[in-house]
Design an enzyme around this catalytic site. Structure first.
Site, PDB file in Angstrom:
ATOM      1  N   SER A   1     -89.206 -51.348   9.735  1.00  0.00           N
ATOM      2  CA  SER A   1     -90.288 -50.650  10.430  1.00  0.00           C
ATOM      3  C   SER A   1     -90.168 -49.129  10.309  1.00  0.00           C
ATOM      4  O   SER A   1     -90.118 -48.608   9.206  1.00  0.00           O
ATOM      5  CB  SER A   1     -90.319 -51.092  11.891  1.00  0.00           C
ATOM      6  OG  SER A   1     -91.464 -50.587  12.509  1.00  0.00           O
ATOM      7  N   HIS A   2     -90.055 -48.450  11.432  1.00  0.00           N
ATOM      8  CA  HIS A   2     -90.048 -46.984  11.436  1.00  0.00           C
ATOM      9  C   HIS A   2     -88.642 -46.416  11.308  1.00  0.00           C
ATOM     10  O   HIS A   2     -88.476 -45.199  11.293  1.00  0.00           O
ATOM     11  CB  HIS A   2     -90.664 -46.513  12.748  1.00  0.00           C
ATOM     12  CG  HIS A   2     -89.996 -47.184  13.910  1.00  0.00           C
ATOM     13  ND1 HIS A   2     -90.320 -48.463  14.276  1.00  0.00           N
ATOM     14  CD2 HIS A   2     -88.996 -46.799  14.715  1.00  0.00           C
ATOM     15  CE1 HIS A   2     -89.547 -48.826  15.287  1.00  0.00           C
ATOM     16  NE2 HIS A   2     -88.729 -47.840  15.570  1.00  0.00           N
TER      17      HIS A   2
ATOM     18  N   ARG B   1     -82.313 -56.645  11.635  1.00  0.00           N
ATOM     19  CA  ARG B   1     -82.322 -55.237  11.227  1.00  0.00           C
ATOM     20  C   ARG B   1     -80.893 -54.703  11.247  1.00  0.00           C
ATOM     21  O   ARG B   1     -80.213 -54.813  12.262  1.00  0.00           O
ATOM     22  CB  ARG B   1     -83.183 -54.451  12.216  1.00  0.00           C
ATOM     23  CG  ARG B   1     -84.042 -53.429  11.541  1.00  0.00           C
ATOM     24  CD  ARG B   1     -84.961 -52.801  12.555  1.00  0.00           C
ATOM     25  NE  ARG B   1     -86.268 -53.414  12.605  1.00  0.00           N
ATOM     26  CZ  ARG B   1     -87.278 -52.927  13.315  1.00  0.00           C
ATOM     27  NH1 ARG B   1     -87.113 -51.843  14.034  1.00  0.00           N
ATOM     28  NH2 ARG B   1     -88.452 -53.527  13.317  1.00  0.00           N
TER      29      ARG B   1
ATOM     30  N   ASP C   1     -96.643 -46.059  10.609  1.00  0.00           N
ATOM     31  CA  ASP C   1     -95.182 -45.993  10.472  1.00  0.00           C
ATOM     32  C   ASP C   1     -94.715 -46.567   9.130  1.00  0.00           C
ATOM     33  O   ASP C   1     -95.517 -46.803   8.230  1.00  0.00           O
ATOM     34  CB  ASP C   1     -94.511 -46.740  11.634  1.00  0.00           C
ATOM     35  CG  ASP C   1     -94.704 -48.238  11.537  1.00  0.00           C
ATOM     36  OD1 ASP C   1     -95.739 -48.657  10.978  1.00  0.00           O
ATOM     37  OD2 ASP C   1     -93.823 -48.991  11.994  1.00  0.00           O
TER      38      ASP C   1
ATOM     39  N   ASP D   1     -97.504 -51.038  10.606  1.00  0.00           N
ATOM     40  CA  ASP D   1     -98.043 -51.790  11.741  1.00  0.00           C
ATOM     41  C   ASP D   1     -98.276 -50.923  12.982  1.00  0.00           C
ATOM     42  O   ASP D   1     -98.968 -51.336  13.903  1.00  0.00           O
ATOM     43  CB  ASP D   1     -97.194 -53.031  12.071  1.00  0.00           C
ATOM     44  CG  ASP D   1     -95.741 -52.706  12.384  1.00  0.00           C
ATOM     45  OD1 ASP D   1     -95.361 -51.517  12.285  1.00  0.00           O
ATOM     46  OD2 ASP D   1     -94.989 -53.647  12.708  1.00  0.00           O
ATOM     47  N   ARG D   2     -97.693 -49.725  13.016  1.00  0.00           N
ATOM     48  CA  ARG D   2     -97.911 -48.869  14.190  1.00  0.00           C
ATOM     49  C   ARG D   2     -99.044 -47.871  13.944  1.00  0.00           C
ATOM     50  O   ARG D   2     -99.377 -47.588  12.787  1.00  0.00           O
ATOM     51  CB  ARG D   2     -96.645 -48.087  14.520  1.00  0.00           C
ATOM     52  CG  ARG D   2     -95.517 -48.972  14.966  1.00  0.00           C
ATOM     53  CD  ARG D   2     -94.356 -48.180  15.503  1.00  0.00           C
ATOM     54  NE  ARG D   2     -93.359 -49.124  15.996  1.00  0.00           N
ATOM     55  CZ  ARG D   2     -92.411 -48.845  16.863  1.00  0.00           C
ATOM     56  NH1 ARG D   2     -92.300 -47.621  17.338  1.00  0.00           N
ATOM     57  NH2 ARG D   2     -91.559 -49.759  17.264  1.00  0.00           N
TER      58      ARG D   2
ATOM     59  N   ASP E   1     -93.775 -49.439   7.891  1.00  0.00           N
ATOM     60  CA  ASP E   1     -94.336 -50.674   7.337  1.00  0.00           C
ATOM     61  C   ASP E   1     -95.805 -50.878   7.690  1.00  0.00           C
ATOM     62  O   ASP E   1     -96.367 -51.952   7.427  1.00  0.00           O
ATOM     63  CB  ASP E   1     -93.506 -51.884   7.786  1.00  0.00           C
ATOM     64  CG  ASP E   1     -93.524 -52.058   9.295  1.00  0.00           C
ATOM     65  OD1 ASP E   1     -93.618 -51.039  10.013  1.00  0.00           O
ATOM     66  OD2 ASP E   1     -93.461 -53.210   9.765  1.00  0.00           O
TER      67      ASP E   1
ATOM     68  N   LYS F   1     -99.218 -56.402  14.504  1.00  0.00           N
ATOM     69  CA  LYS F   1     -99.961 -55.207  14.851  1.00  0.00           C
ATOM     70  C   LYS F   1    -100.374 -54.529  13.556  1.00  0.00           C
ATOM     71  O   LYS F   1     -99.770 -54.761  12.508  1.00  0.00           O
ATOM     72  CB  LYS F   1     -99.152 -54.304  15.766  1.00  0.00           C
ATOM     73  CG  LYS F   1     -97.801 -53.926  15.255  1.00  0.00           C
ATOM     74  CD  LYS F   1     -96.979 -53.362  16.406  1.00  0.00           C
ATOM     75  CE  LYS F   1     -95.604 -52.975  15.915  1.00  0.00           C
ATOM     76  NZ  LYS F   1     -94.558 -53.258  16.879  1.00  0.00           N
TER      77      LYS F   1
ATOM     78  N   LYS G   1     -87.939 -59.889   8.098  1.00  0.00           N
ATOM     79  CA  LYS G   1     -88.621 -60.693   9.109  1.00  0.00           C
ATOM     80  C   LYS G   1     -89.137 -61.945   8.423  1.00  0.00           C
ATOM     81  O   LYS G   1     -89.670 -61.859   7.314  1.00  0.00           O
ATOM     82  CB  LYS G   1     -89.833 -59.947   9.665  1.00  0.00           C
ATOM     83  CG  LYS G   1     -89.487 -58.812  10.568  1.00  0.00           C
ATOM     84  CD  LYS G   1     -90.669 -58.389  11.421  1.00  0.00           C
ATOM     85  CE  LYS G   1     -91.895 -57.991  10.630  1.00  0.00           C
ATOM     86  NZ  LYS G   1     -92.940 -57.388  11.456  1.00  0.00           N
TER      87      LYS G   1
ATOM     88  N   THR H   1     -85.798 -57.836  18.406  1.00  0.00           N
ATOM     89  CA  THR H   1     -87.204 -57.868  18.815  1.00  0.00           C
ATOM     90  C   THR H   1     -88.108 -58.206  17.631  1.00  0.00           C
ATOM     91  O   THR H   1     -89.114 -58.879  17.786  1.00  0.00           O
ATOM     92  CB  THR H   1     -87.616 -56.487  19.387  1.00  0.00           C
ATOM     93  OG1 THR H   1     -86.642 -56.083  20.353  1.00  0.00           O
ATOM     94  CG2 THR H   1     -88.966 -56.540  20.050  1.00  0.00           C
TER      95      THR H   1
ATOM     96  N   GLU I   1     -99.075 -52.729  22.526  1.00  0.00           N
ATOM     97  CA  GLU I   1     -97.813 -52.346  23.151  1.00  0.00           C
ATOM     98  C   GLU I   1     -97.760 -50.825  23.265  1.00  0.00           C
ATOM     99  O   GLU I   1     -98.359 -50.106  22.463  1.00  0.00           O
ATOM    100  CB  GLU I   1     -96.637 -52.805  22.307  1.00  0.00           C
ATOM    101  CG  GLU I   1     -96.508 -54.304  22.190  1.00  0.00           C
ATOM    102  CD  GLU I   1     -95.148 -54.681  21.609  1.00  0.00           C
ATOM    103  OE1 GLU I   1     -94.216 -54.889  22.402  1.00  0.00           O
ATOM    104  OE2 GLU I   1     -95.030 -54.758  20.384  1.00  0.00           O
ATOM    105  N   GLU I   2     -96.960 -50.374  24.217  1.00  0.00           N
ATOM    106  CA  GLU I   2     -96.806 -48.934  24.409  1.00  0.00           C
ATOM    107  C   GLU I   2     -96.172 -48.249  23.200  1.00  0.00           C
ATOM    108  O   GLU I   2     -96.281 -47.046  23.021  1.00  0.00           O
ATOM    109  CB  GLU I   2     -95.993 -48.633  25.673  1.00  0.00           C
ATOM    110  CG  GLU I   2     -94.644 -49.348  25.793  1.00  0.00           C
ATOM    111  CD  GLU I   2     -93.600 -48.920  24.803  1.00  0.00           C
ATOM    112  OE1 GLU I   2     -93.533 -47.716  24.528  1.00  0.00           O
ATOM    113  OE2 GLU I   2     -92.848 -49.775  24.307  1.00  0.00           O
ATOM    114  N   SER I   3     -95.480 -49.036  22.383  1.00  0.00           N
ATOM    115  CA  SER I   3     -94.744 -48.496  21.243  1.00  0.00           C
ATOM    116  C   SER I   3     -95.662 -48.293  20.034  1.00  0.00           C
ATOM    117  O   SER I   3     -95.276 -48.580  18.911  1.00  0.00           O
ATOM    118  CB  SER I   3     -93.599 -49.426  20.894  1.00  0.00           C
ATOM    119  OG  SER I   3     -94.074 -50.752  20.750  1.00  0.00           O
TER     120      SER I   3
HETATM  121  C1  G1P Z   1     -89.529 -51.835  19.773  1.00  0.00           C
HETATM  122  C2  G1P Z   1     -90.733 -51.674  20.677  1.00  0.00           C
HETATM  123  C3  G1P Z   1     -91.524 -52.951  20.715  1.00  0.00           C
HETATM  124  C4  G1P Z   1     -91.916 -53.354  19.295  1.00  0.00           C
HETATM  125  C5  G1P Z   1     -90.681 -53.415  18.420  1.00  0.00           C
HETATM  126  C6  G1P Z   1     -91.041 -53.676  16.961  1.00  0.00           C
HETATM  127  O1  G1P Z   1     -88.687 -52.847  20.265  1.00  0.00           O
HETATM  128  O2  G1P Z   1     -90.338 -51.296  21.977  1.00  0.00           O
HETATM  129  O3  G1P Z   1     -92.661 -52.769  21.516  1.00  0.00           O
HETATM  130  O4  G1P Z   1     -92.561 -54.592  19.292  1.00  0.00           O
HETATM  131  O5  G1P Z   1     -89.968 -52.180  18.479  1.00  0.00           O
HETATM  132  O6  G1P Z   1     -91.851 -52.678  16.414  1.00  0.00           O
HETATM  133  P1  G1P Z   1     -87.370 -52.543  21.146  1.00  0.00           P
HETATM  134  O7  G1P Z   1     -86.497 -51.646  20.325  1.00  0.00           O
HETATM  135  O8  G1P Z   1     -87.848 -51.854  22.377  1.00  0.00           O
HETATM  136  O9  G1P Z   1     -86.778 -53.894  21.440  1.00  0.00           O
HETATM  137 ZN    ZN Z   2     -93.457 -51.000  12.077  1.00  0.00          ZN
END
Ligand code: G1P
Ligand code: ZN
Length: 543
Positions: free
Chosen positions: A113-114, A22, A277, A281-282, A279, A376, A126, A18, A363-365
């Site tokens: 990321s997180h 990683r 988080d 972005d959250r 990096d 983000k 990335k 996504t 996004e919900e995340s």
């Molecule tokens: C998850 C989140 C998605 C976000 C991504 C990167 O991806 O659900 O919204 O963009 O992390 O931070 P997923 O693990 O669901 O594919």
């Molecule tokens: Zn992140």
């Protein structure tokens, strides 16, 4: 010339998910693993030659080594200029901004990321393109193809770059510019928000607690909140970035930042509580006594955005990823602007942002951002909330209640089933996929299924198509059940189940999320059968 071409053997697993590639740190530490992926980027993006490249990372374990390699390979592949954050540090939104500010041809962002960090944790990379957005699917697909055939890589041998000294250094024909990690990012935020007003709000006693979770945002939050906006030093907690994030899990949500929820409920809670988080972005937003779900945060910011200096020109359009609750759709309708539904992953917003059709998306995340950058942006969301609170004179709680009274409330939760055997996760998805066609028209309790399908997306700007983006069971405007597989995990497979319920009646706006969603969860149990098919007793994480 110390530039050499060295032989290598391909790996077969360099497939981006996504958000980039990683893997466990140990995977990245295999001989030439990173070199192979980087060379694939330089081979596929031949136009990088002679141009500027931004490099930085979230500071996690292995960040420095990776950045030294990336700089040496950039010099080995004819990059004219590398701009790198001091100490190798750049938050994801700051890196995206630097690409834009310097008109760079792209950027290499080292982050998972997180995900937890340290020798046993995760690492990632990335590639972001000109304009600052993440590489689109077609490009990551090509990288994967090339990485499976790679036989050599080019590197400047014996490079000796001082990452801690700001200023220019020369590596052969390549100029290496080490820049302050925060300056440009802080300037950007200052151009968007009413800093005077926020400063004044702090002077009048407004209080914030921002948790940097020992990750990358510490220096950014200190500079902006404390030095520029005058918040007390104690407003930023866990501000020191650590290679292992202090052993924590810098994923700001109700599980990993539970202490912030407790703080919000405490008698002496500050007006705004927030976190970001690994990096940067959250974002997570809480008010006194109240957690604002990311879908609500997006909708509430959309409703107030015209009050913020950087957005006075009006809203162009709004967007959310498919599993994100539909609260923002309701605001879009009220404001009479377009609302887009995209697949999960920030990259899908970028074409719309570039085409000028989008001002705000999320996004919900725990991801929210705007047209000011192409990632983000955690601190951006915090500053946006601060600005709304300072400008309206309302508390977070009042902003939320007024919003729900006017637009209705979307109750929302996500259930994650982590580290499932891949076969068992696939069985869940395949079983539901097969069952979907027979579901339309079926009634469960008060709700009737109006749509049951697999989400696919045709990009309105370039026509590119993304299929297999999640299964959805829709009960009109009233509720949804969504199922998809995660594309960011590094172990086994993760199933995500998303539950949403919409209520507009005044007496139904103050339920707890758990109570409101209990009937939807029961229906999901019957239709999706995750526990039954995986042998699990329940989700690993609920956010
Ligand atoms: C998850 C989140 C998605 C976000 C991504 C990167 O991806 O659900 O919204 O963009 O992390 O931070 P997923 O693990 O669901 O594919
Ligand atoms: Zn992140």
């Amino acid at each position: 010339m110390p530039i050499r071409e060295l032989p290598t053997k391909p790996y077969t697993d360099q497939k981006s998910g996504t958000a980039g590639l990683r893997k466990k740190v140990a995977v990245f530490q295999q001989p030439h693993y990173l070199e192979n992926f980087l060379q694939s980027i330089f081979d596929v993006e031949a136009s990088l030659k002679g141009k500027t490249l931004i490099i930085g990372g979230d500071g996690r374990y292995h960040n420095r080594e990776a950045i030294y390699t990336a700089i040496a390979m950039a010099a080995g592949n004819g990059i004219a200029k590398v701009i790198v954050g001091q100490g190798g540090i750049l938050s994801t939104p700051a890196a995206s901004n630097l690409i834009r500010v310097h008109n760079a041809a792209g950027g290499l962002l080292f982050t998972a990321s997180h995900n937890p960090a340290g020798p046993d944790g995760d690492f990632g990379i990335k590639f972001n393109i000109a304009g600052g957005g993440q590489a689109p699917e077609a490009l990551t697909g090509k990288l994967y193809e090339v990485s499976r055939q790679i036989t050599r890589y080019r590197i400047f041998e014996g490079a000796n770059v001082d990452l801690d000294r700001r200023g220019s250094q020369q590596l052969g024909d390549t100029l290496i510019d080490v820049v302050d990690s925060v300056d440009d990012y802080a300037r950007l935020q200052q151009s968007l928000f009413d800093f005077d007003r926020i400063r004044d709000w702090f002077k009048r006693g407004g209080r914030i607690t921002f948790d940097a979770m020992h990750a990358v945002t510490g220096p950014y939050a200190r500079r902006i909140l404390v030095e520029q906006l005058g918040a007390p030093e104690s407003s930023v907690i866990n501000a020191m970035p650590l290679e292992d994030f202090g052993g924590g899990h810098p994923d700001p949500n109700l599980i990993y930042a539970r202490h912030l929820h407790d703080l919000a409920l405490s008698p002496d809670a500050p007006d705004l509580i927030a976190a970001s988080d690994g990096d940067g972005d959250r974002n997570m937003i809480l008010g006194r006594g109240l957690f604002i779900s990311p879908g609500d945060s997006l909708a509430m910011l959309a409703a107030h955005l015209d009050k913020l200096p950087g957005y006075k020109g009006g809203l162009k359009g709004l967007a959310r990823s498919m599993p994100t609750c539909r609260a923002v759709d309701v605001v879009a309708k009220a404001l009479k602007v377009e609302c887009f539904e995209t697949p999960t992953g920030w990259k899908f917003f970028c074409n719309l942002l570039d085409a000028g059709r989008l001002t705000l998306c999320g996004e919900e995340s725990f991801g929210t951002s705007s047209s000011h950058t192409r990632e983000k942006d955690g601190l951006w969301a915090v500053l946006a909330w601060l600005n709304v609170v300072a400008t309206t004179g309302l508390s977070v709680q009042q902003i939320a209640s007024q919003h729900w009274a006017r637009h209705g409330r979307h109750y929302y939760v996500r259930h994650d089933y982590d580290e499932l055997p891949v076969a068992s996760a696939n069985t869940v998805v395949d079983t539901l996929r097969k069952a979907l066609p027979a579901l339309v028209g079926v009634t469960h309790g008060d709700w009737t299924i109006t749509q049951a399908d697999e989400f696919g997306y045709t990009d309105p700007v370039d026509g590119s198509v993304a299929t297999g983006q999640g299964l959805r069971i829709v009960f009109g405007d009233a509720a949804r059940i969504i199922l998809r597989l995660s594309g960011t995990g590094t172990e086994g497979a993760t199933i995500r189940l998303y539950l949403e319920r919409y209520e507009t009646a005044a007496d139904k706006l103050a339920w707890t999320t758990t109570d409101a969603l209990a009937p939807i969860a029961a229906i999901a149990d019957k239709l999706v059968r995750i526990n039954e098919l995986t042998g699990r007793k329940g989700p690993s994480v609920v956010t």
